[in-house]
Write a protein that holds these residues in place. Structure first.
Motif, PDB file in Angstrom:
ATOM      1  N   PHE A   3       0.819  -1.210   0.000  1.00 40.85           N
ATOM      2  CA  PHE A   3       0.000   0.000   0.000  1.00 40.85           C
ATOM      3  C   PHE A   3       0.856   1.263   0.000  1.00 40.85           C
ATOM      4  CE2 PHE A   3      -2.609   3.075   2.461  1.00 40.85           C
ATOM      5  CZ  PHE A   3      -3.623   3.227   1.531  1.00 40.85           C
ATOM      6  N   PHE A   4       1.964   1.270   0.756  1.00 41.48           N
ATOM      7  CA  PHE A   4       2.801   2.460   0.855  1.00 41.48           C
ATOM      8  C   PHE A   4       4.015   2.414  -0.065  1.00 41.48           C
ATOM      9  CE2 PHE A   4       0.621   2.521   4.997  1.00 41.48           C
ATOM     10  CZ  PHE A   4       0.022   3.762   4.872  1.00 41.48           C
ATOM     11  N   ALA A   5       4.065   1.473  -0.976  1.00 40.02           N
ATOM     12  CA  ALA A   5       5.187   1.380  -1.914  1.00 40.02           C
ATOM     13  C   ALA A   5       5.184   2.606  -2.827  1.00 40.02           C
ATOM     14  CB  ALA A   5       5.067   0.111  -2.738  1.00 40.02           C
ATOM     15  N   PRO A   6       6.367   3.116  -3.201  1.00 35.42           N
ATOM     16  CA  PRO A   6       6.441   4.301  -4.056  1.00 35.42           C
ATOM     17  C   PRO A   6       5.811   4.114  -5.433  1.00 35.42           C
ATOM     18  CG  PRO A   6       8.588   3.815  -3.099  1.00 35.42           C
ATOM     19  CD  PRO A   6       7.685   2.666  -2.759  1.00 35.42           C
ATOM     20  N   HIS A   7       5.610   2.876  -5.852  1.00 31.91           N
ATOM     21  CA  HIS A   7       5.022   2.626  -7.163  1.00 31.91           C
ATOM     22  C   HIS A   7       3.551   2.225  -7.084  1.00 31.91           C
ATOM     23  CE1 HIS A   7       6.792  -1.103  -5.652  1.00 31.91           C
ATOM     24  NE2 HIS A   7       5.750  -1.683  -6.195  1.00 31.91           N
ATOM     25  N   HIS A   8       2.943   2.327  -5.905  1.00 36.23           N
ATOM     26  CA  HIS A   8       1.518   2.018  -5.770  1.00 36.23           C
ATOM     27  C   HIS A   8       0.708   3.167  -6.395  1.00 36.23           C
ATOM     28  CE1 HIS A   8      -2.391   1.217  -3.968  1.00 36.23           C
ATOM     29  NE2 HIS A   8      -1.948   0.006  -3.695  1.00 36.23           N
ATOM     30  N   TRP A  72      11.248   9.205  -6.542  1.00 36.18           N
ATOM     31  CA  TRP A  72      12.243   9.337  -7.609  1.00 36.18           C
ATOM     32  C   TRP A  72      13.317   8.262  -7.488  1.00 36.18           C
ATOM     33  CZ3 TRP A  72      12.414  15.224  -6.578  1.00 36.18           C
ATOM     34  CH2 TRP A  72      11.415  15.844  -7.324  1.00 36.18           C
ATOM     35  N   ARG A  73      13.720   7.977  -6.245  1.00 33.43           N
ATOM     36  CA  ARG A  73      14.722   6.935  -6.034  1.00 33.43           C
ATOM     37  C   ARG A  73      14.176   5.578  -6.469  1.00 33.43           C
ATOM     38  NH1 ARG A  73      16.491   6.001  -0.060  1.00 33.43           N
ATOM     39  NH2 ARG A  73      14.519   4.927  -0.166  1.00 33.43           N
ATOM     40  N   ALA A  74      12.909   5.314  -6.174  1.00 28.73           N
ATOM     41  CA  ALA A  74      12.291   4.046  -6.583  1.00 28.73           C
ATOM     42  C   ALA A  74      12.178   3.963  -8.102  1.00 28.73           C
ATOM     43  CB  ALA A  74      10.915   3.905  -5.941  1.00 28.73           C
ATOM     44  N   ALA A  75      11.910   5.087  -8.762  1.00 27.37           N
ATOM     45  CA  ALA A  75      11.818   5.083 -10.222  1.00 27.37           C
ATOM     46  C   ALA A  75      13.177   4.791 -10.848  1.00 27.37           C
ATOM     47  CB  ALA A  75      11.283   6.421 -10.721  1.00 27.37           C
ATOM     48  N   ARG A  76      14.238   5.349 -10.289  1.00 24.05           N
ATOM     49  CA  ARG A  76      15.583   5.087 -10.822  1.00 24.05           C
ATOM     50  C   ARG A  76      16.025   3.656 -10.573  1.00 24.05           C
ATOM     51  NH1 ARG A  76      16.686  10.175  -8.593  1.00 24.05           N
ATOM     52  NH2 ARG A  76      17.643   9.180  -6.800  1.00 24.05           N
ATOM     53  N   ALA A  77      15.493   3.028  -9.538  1.00 21.62           N
ATOM     54  CA  ALA A  77      15.881   1.657  -9.197  1.00 21.62           C
ATOM     55  C   ALA A  77      15.264   0.627 -10.144  1.00 21.62           C
ATOM     56  CB  ALA A  77      15.482   1.335  -7.761  1.00 21.62           C
ATOM     57  N   GLN A  78      14.216   1.013 -10.866  1.00 21.32           N
ATOM     58  CA  GLN A  78      13.571   0.084 -11.796  1.00 21.32           C
ATOM     59  C   GLN A  78      14.441  -0.084 -13.033  1.00 21.32           C
ATOM     60  OE1 GLN A  78      10.772  -1.756 -11.440  1.00 21.32           O
ATOM     61  NE2 GLN A  78      10.851  -1.016  -9.349  1.00 21.32           N
ATOM     62  N   PRO A  79      14.602  -1.308 -13.515  1.00 24.10           N
ATOM     63  CA  PRO A  79      15.416  -1.519 -14.712  1.00 24.10           C
ATOM     64  C   PRO A  79      14.733  -0.919 -15.946  1.00 24.10           C
ATOM     65  CG  PRO A  79      14.299  -3.541 -14.098  1.00 24.10           C
ATOM     66  CD  PRO A  79      14.034  -2.539 -13.000  1.00 24.10           C
ATOM     67  N   ASP A  80      15.545  -0.452 -16.876  1.00 27.31           N
ATOM     68  CA  ASP A  80      15.015   0.075 -18.132  1.00 27.31           C
ATOM     69  C   ASP A  80      14.700  -1.100 -19.046  1.00 27.31           C
ATOM     70  OD1 ASP A  80      14.237   1.583 -20.244  1.00 27.31           O
ATOM     71  OD2 ASP A  80      16.261   2.208 -20.810  1.00 27.31           O
ATOM     72  N   THR A  81      13.434  -1.295 -19.304  1.00 28.42           N
ATOM     73  CA  THR A  81      12.992  -2.434 -20.122  1.00 28.42           C
ATOM     74  C   THR A  81      12.411  -1.964 -21.440  1.00 28.42           C
ATOM     75  OG1 THR A  81      10.865  -2.384 -19.009  1.00 28.42           O
ATOM     76  CG2 THR A  81      12.533  -3.872 -18.107  1.00 28.42           C
ATOM     77  N   THR A 116       5.520   0.726 -13.470  1.00 30.26           N
ATOM     78  CA  THR A 116       6.017   0.998 -12.121  1.00 30.26           C
ATOM     79  C   THR A 116       6.878   2.251 -12.117  1.00 30.26           C
ATOM     80  OG1 THR A 116       5.959  -1.339 -11.563  1.00 30.26           O
ATOM     81  CG2 THR A 116       7.406   0.039 -10.245  1.00 30.26           C
ATOM     82  N   ARG A 117       7.753   2.365 -13.091  1.00 26.24           N
ATOM     83  CA  ARG A 117       8.626   3.532 -13.206  1.00 26.24           C
ATOM     84  C   ARG A 117       7.802   4.796 -13.447  1.00 26.24           C
ATOM     85  NH1 ARG A 117      11.746   1.113 -16.372  1.00 26.24           N
ATOM     86  NH2 ARG A 117      10.971   1.999 -18.305  1.00 26.24           N
ATOM     87  N   PHE A 118       6.792   4.710 -14.305  1.00 23.72           N
ATOM     88  CA  PHE A 118       5.935   5.860 -14.588  1.00 23.72           C
ATOM     89  C   PHE A 118       5.210   6.330 -13.338  1.00 23.72           C
ATOM     90  CE2 PHE A 118       1.653   7.412 -15.439  1.00 23.72           C
ATOM     91  CZ  PHE A 118       1.938   8.557 -16.161  1.00 23.72           C
ATOM     92  N   ILE A 119       4.606   5.406 -12.596  1.00 24.54           N
ATOM     93  CA  ILE A 119       3.868   5.779 -11.391  1.00 24.54           C
ATOM     94  C   ILE A 119       4.803   6.408 -10.363  1.00 24.54           C
ATOM     95  CG2 ILE A 119       2.599   4.863  -9.397  1.00 24.54           C
ATOM     96  CD1 ILE A 119       1.264   2.900 -11.344  1.00 24.54           C
ATOM     97  N   ALA A 120       5.966   5.812 -10.149  1.00 22.66           N
ATOM     98  CA  ALA A 120       6.901   6.346  -9.163  1.00 22.66           C
ATOM     99  C   ALA A 120       7.409   7.725  -9.576  1.00 22.66           C
ATOM    100  CB  ALA A 120       8.065   5.380  -8.965  1.00 22.66           C
ATOM    101  N   ARG A 121       7.769   7.905 -10.839  1.00 16.96           N
ATOM    102  CA  ARG A 121       8.296   9.196 -11.300  1.00 16.96           C
ATOM    103  C   ARG A 121       7.213  10.276 -11.256  1.00 16.96           C
ATOM    104  NH1 ARG A 121      10.285   8.138 -16.531  1.00 16.96           N
ATOM    105  NH2 ARG A 121      12.039   7.158 -15.503  1.00 16.96           N
TER     106      ARG A 121
END
Length: 148
Positions: A3-8, A72-81, A116-121
């Motif tokens: 629920f509190f994940a940066p990409h939720h 932002w840190r969570a978005a950068r941690a996601q691999p570029d796919t 996930t990256r989009f939501i976090a960013r």
């Protein structure tokens, strides 16, 4: 998905909701304080009411800024796919129904990592905007007497 994940997806509205609650609390508290303990307008904006409201505003702005940094840190941690195949490939009939001309490459659906990256960013930018809004509105406490 936590629920509190940066990409939720809830993170997309959480920052503005926190700002809205802060805004209502600050101006509601200011109205109540002016009814019960109105300071002398001649003293200007430097009084106990404004200092108390500033003390409430600083941690809110800092918390929103921290949430932006975390997203932002969570978005950068996601691999570029971007070069990988999507998890869902649209059917040709769907692509044609969406208006793609024959001979064009079908549009690729997004991968879970890209979503996930989009939501976090995006959440990070929305939290940063809410933090800036908090600071700009709180700055008026240093310029305007509270009960005038």
């Amino acid at each position: 998905m936590r629920f509190f994940a940066p990409h939720h997806p809830l993170q997309l509205v959480a920052g503005q909701s926190a700002w809205l609650l802060w805004f209502a609390l600050v101006y509601g508290a200011q109205a109540v304080a002016c009814v019960f303990a109105a300071p002398d307008p001649a003293r200007g904006p430097l009084n106990a009411i404004n200092f108390t409201l500033l003390a409430l505003s600083a941690p809110v702005a800092a918390g929103l800024a921290w949430a932006a940094w975390t997203c932002w840190r969570a978005a950068r941690a996601q691999p570029d796919t971007s070069q990988e195949e999507p998890a869902i490939t649209p059917r040709p009939s769907t692509v044609a129904a969406m208006g793609a001309r024959s001979g064009e490459a079908p549009a690729k659906a997004s991968t879970p990592a890209a979503r996930t990256r989009f939501i976090a960013r995006t959440s990070g930018w929305l939290y940063a905007a809410a933090s800036a809004q908090t600071l700009f509105v709180a700055a008026t406490l240093l310029m305007v007497p509270p009960c005038v």
